[in-house]
Design an enzyme around this catalytic site. Structure first.
Site, PDB file in Angstrom:
ATOM      1  N   ARG A 163       0.927  -1.216   0.063  1.00  0.00           N
ATOM      2  CA  ARG A 163       0.001  -0.015  -0.045  1.00  0.00           C
ATOM      3  C   ARG A 163       0.817   1.344  -0.040  1.00  0.00           C
ATOM      4  NH1 ARG A 163      -1.343   1.458   4.843  1.00  0.00           N
ATOM      5  NH2 ARG A 163      -2.477  -0.382   5.429  1.00  0.00           N
TER       6      ARG A 163
ATOM      7  N   TYR B 218     -17.009  17.132 -14.509  1.00  0.00           N
ATOM      8  CA  TYR B 218     -17.465  15.998 -14.859  1.00  0.00           C
ATOM      9  C   TYR B 218     -18.566  15.649 -13.430  1.00  0.00           C
ATOM     10  CZ  TYR B 218     -16.671  10.889 -14.093  1.00  0.00           C
ATOM     11  OH  TYR B 218     -17.123   9.584 -13.940  1.00  0.00           O
TER      12      TYR B 218
ATOM     13  N   ASP C  65      -8.069  19.563 -13.658  1.00  0.00           N
ATOM     14  CA  ASP C  65      -8.537  18.419 -14.101  1.00  0.00           C
ATOM     15  C   ASP C  65      -7.882  18.366 -15.500  1.00  0.00           C
ATOM     16  OD1 ASP C  65      -9.728  16.225 -15.328  1.00  0.00           O
ATOM     17  OD2 ASP C  65     -11.302  16.184 -13.824  1.00  0.00           O
TER      18      ASP C  65
ATOM     19  N   LYS D 207      -8.712   7.642 -18.680  1.00  0.00           N
ATOM     20  CA  LYS D 207      -9.100   7.733 -20.011  1.00  0.00           C
ATOM     21  C   LYS D 207      -7.669   7.872 -20.931  1.00  0.00           C
ATOM     22  CE  LYS D 207     -12.932   8.447 -17.780  1.00  0.00           C
ATOM     23  NZ  LYS D 207     -13.108   9.604 -16.984  1.00  0.00           N
TER      24      LYS D 207
HETATM   25  C1  PLP Z   1     -13.682  10.117 -15.613  1.00  0.00           C
HETATM   26  C2  PLP Z   1     -13.310  11.364 -15.291  1.00  0.00           C
HETATM   27  C3  PLP Z   1     -12.914  11.758 -13.979  1.00  0.00           C
HETATM   28  C4  PLP Z   1     -13.244  10.575 -12.858  1.00  0.00           C
HETATM   29  O1  PLP Z   1     -12.063   9.498 -13.291  1.00  0.00           O
HETATM   30  P1  PLP Z   1     -12.420   8.019 -12.881  1.00  0.00           P
HETATM   31  O2  PLP Z   1     -11.094   7.402 -13.200  1.00  0.00           O
HETATM   32  O3  PLP Z   1     -13.668   7.531 -13.482  1.00  0.00           O
HETATM   33  O4  PLP Z   1     -12.537   7.932 -11.422  1.00  0.00           O
HETATM   34  C5  PLP Z   1     -12.872  12.749 -13.659  1.00  0.00           C
HETATM   35  N1  PLP Z   1     -12.679  13.917 -14.372  1.00  0.00           N
HETATM   36  C6  PLP Z   1     -13.052  13.701 -15.654  1.00  0.00           C
HETATM   37  C7  PLP Z   1     -12.604  14.856 -16.787  1.00  0.00           C
HETATM   38  C8  PLP Z   1     -13.189  12.541 -16.372  1.00  0.00           C
HETATM   39  O5  PLP Z   1     -13.455  12.461 -17.580  1.00  0.00           O
END
Ligand code: PLP
Length: 380
Positions: free
Chosen positions: A46, A98, A170, A195
């Site tokens: 961890r 998001y 983000d 992504k």
């Molecule tokens: C998918 C996404 C998230 C969340 O991420 P996860 O890996 O699904 O927890 C946050 N911000 C954006 C812009 C996203 O597309």
């Protein structure tokens, strides 16, 4: 080092025990110690794992950051940033976020006494009015999901600095291939690694990148204390994905542009949301702060109702109807009922997110096939 070279090499060293050129999947929960406290820097998985270390270093290098930390999901990364706040603190966030981020802020952290202001950030002058002595963090997404709104990162970073507030970006949609928020003055970059960074729709993961040592130490403390860490197999998959990030992004951008232009000229389409189109309100800023415009395209049809949008989505053959984005294969989705259903309808309307909006994650297939598929789906 240039981006493509970093994508292939940064953070990754031949394995010290065997010389394996690819970092092995260290599938272990613990590490044997020579004597109590006498070990090779690894005690428990961890806390540290060599496969994770390689990935954290690679991601930091791509974002021009000193420090990188990986988490089990993108939301776990955001959650870690929020855990450093205290009751009474305030956050100013952009209003087109998001859905899961909005949900975490409003239904989890609001309960702990943290106050959120969701505001449009296209007009920088409106931001300072929402900042007071309790404000600790500005949270932005650019390009935003799903409306592709563009926020001037340097501009917001200037406001954040002058008010002594942290700026978190983000950067999931742009990826470090298209923009590096830390170079523009942001304190933190968050990624849903799920992504484009992973890029193959086979892993969920998140990351935080920063140059600020104190922030890094507190997030690392939380990474170990709260324990939302990714497993070594997932770290390996993302390390593999990153090696082609620059090649994939080039194709995502090229295909995204071709599709945005096609939609823009199509008589059945009323509006296209793509920052590379000159008609997009954020075009000038996008052109200045991004090295390309990415593979996410949203649009609405002239026949502007939910049923038509839903029927259109069922007609796609090459695009698969699914949540998520950023993989090599093309996906289509309906934000109002899928990715953004956790945002109340009234809030969605305020942000300009229509019930009939269709979002495309344009993959790296041949653009002619993608355009043919869209053509038959929207033919009416
Ligand atoms: C998918 C996404 C998230 C969340 O991420 P996860 O890996 O699904 O927890 C946050 N911000 C954006 C812009 C996203 O597309």
């Amino acid at each position: 080092m240039k981006f493509g070279t970093k994508a292939v090499h940064a953070g990754v060293e031949p394995d010290p025990t065997t010389g394996a050129i690819m970092t092995p999947i260290y599938q272990t929960s613990t590490y044997v110690q020579e004597a109590p406290g006498k070990h090779k820097g690894y005690e428990y998985a961890r806390t540290q794992n060599p496969t994770r270390d390689a990935l954290q270093n690679s991601l930091a290098a791509l974002e021009n950051a000193k420090y990188g930390l990986c988490f089990a999901t993108g939301m776990a990364a955001t959650d870690t940033i929020m855990k450093t706040l205290s009751p009474g603190d305030e956050v100013v966030a952009s209003n087109d976020l998001y859905g899961g981020t909005y949900r975490l802020f409003t239904t989890v952290y609001a309960k702990y006494g943290i106050k959120f202001h969701f505001i449009p950030m296209d007009n920088l002058e409106s931001i300072p009015a929402y900042i007071n002595s309790n404000t600790k963090l500005i949270w932005i997404e650019t390009p935003s999901n799903p409306l592709m709104n563009i926020i001037d990162i340097k501009g917001v970073a200037g406001i954040a600095k002058s008010k002594n507030v942290l700026l978190a970006v983000d950067n999931t949609f742009a990826t470090p291939y298209l923009q590096n928020p830390i170079d523009m003055g942001a304190d933190l970059v968050m990624h849903s690694v799920t992504k484009y960074l992973g890029g193959h729709s086979d892993t969920v993961m998140g990351a935080i990148l920063t140059n600020n040592e104190d922030l890094y130490e507190s997030y690392k403390y939380l990474q170990n204390s709260a324990g939302a860490t990714p497993g070594p197999q997932d770290c390996f998959l993302v390390l593999r994905g990153i090696k082609t990030l620059h090649l994939r992004m080039k194709q995502h951008c090229e295909n995204g542009f071709a599709i945005a232009r096609f939609l823009h000229e199509h008589p059945n389409v009323s509006k296209v949301y793509y920052p590379g189109l000159e008609s997009h309100p954020g075009f000038a800023i996008a052109k200045a702060q991004m090295r390309g415009f990415g593979g996410m395209v949203s649009f609405t049809l002239k026949d502007d109702n939910v049923e038509t949008a839903l029927k259109t989505l069922e007609k796609f053959k090459v695009f698969s109807l699914a949540e998520s984005l950023g993989g090599v294969e093309s996906l289509c989705g309906h934000p109002a009922s899928m990715t953004h259903a956790s945002i109340p309808r009234e809030e969605r309307m305020k942000a300009g997110l229509s019930d009939s909006l269709i979002r495309l994650s344009v993959g790296i297939e041949d653009s002619e096939d993608l355009i043919e598929d869209i053509k038959q789906a929207i033919a009416g």
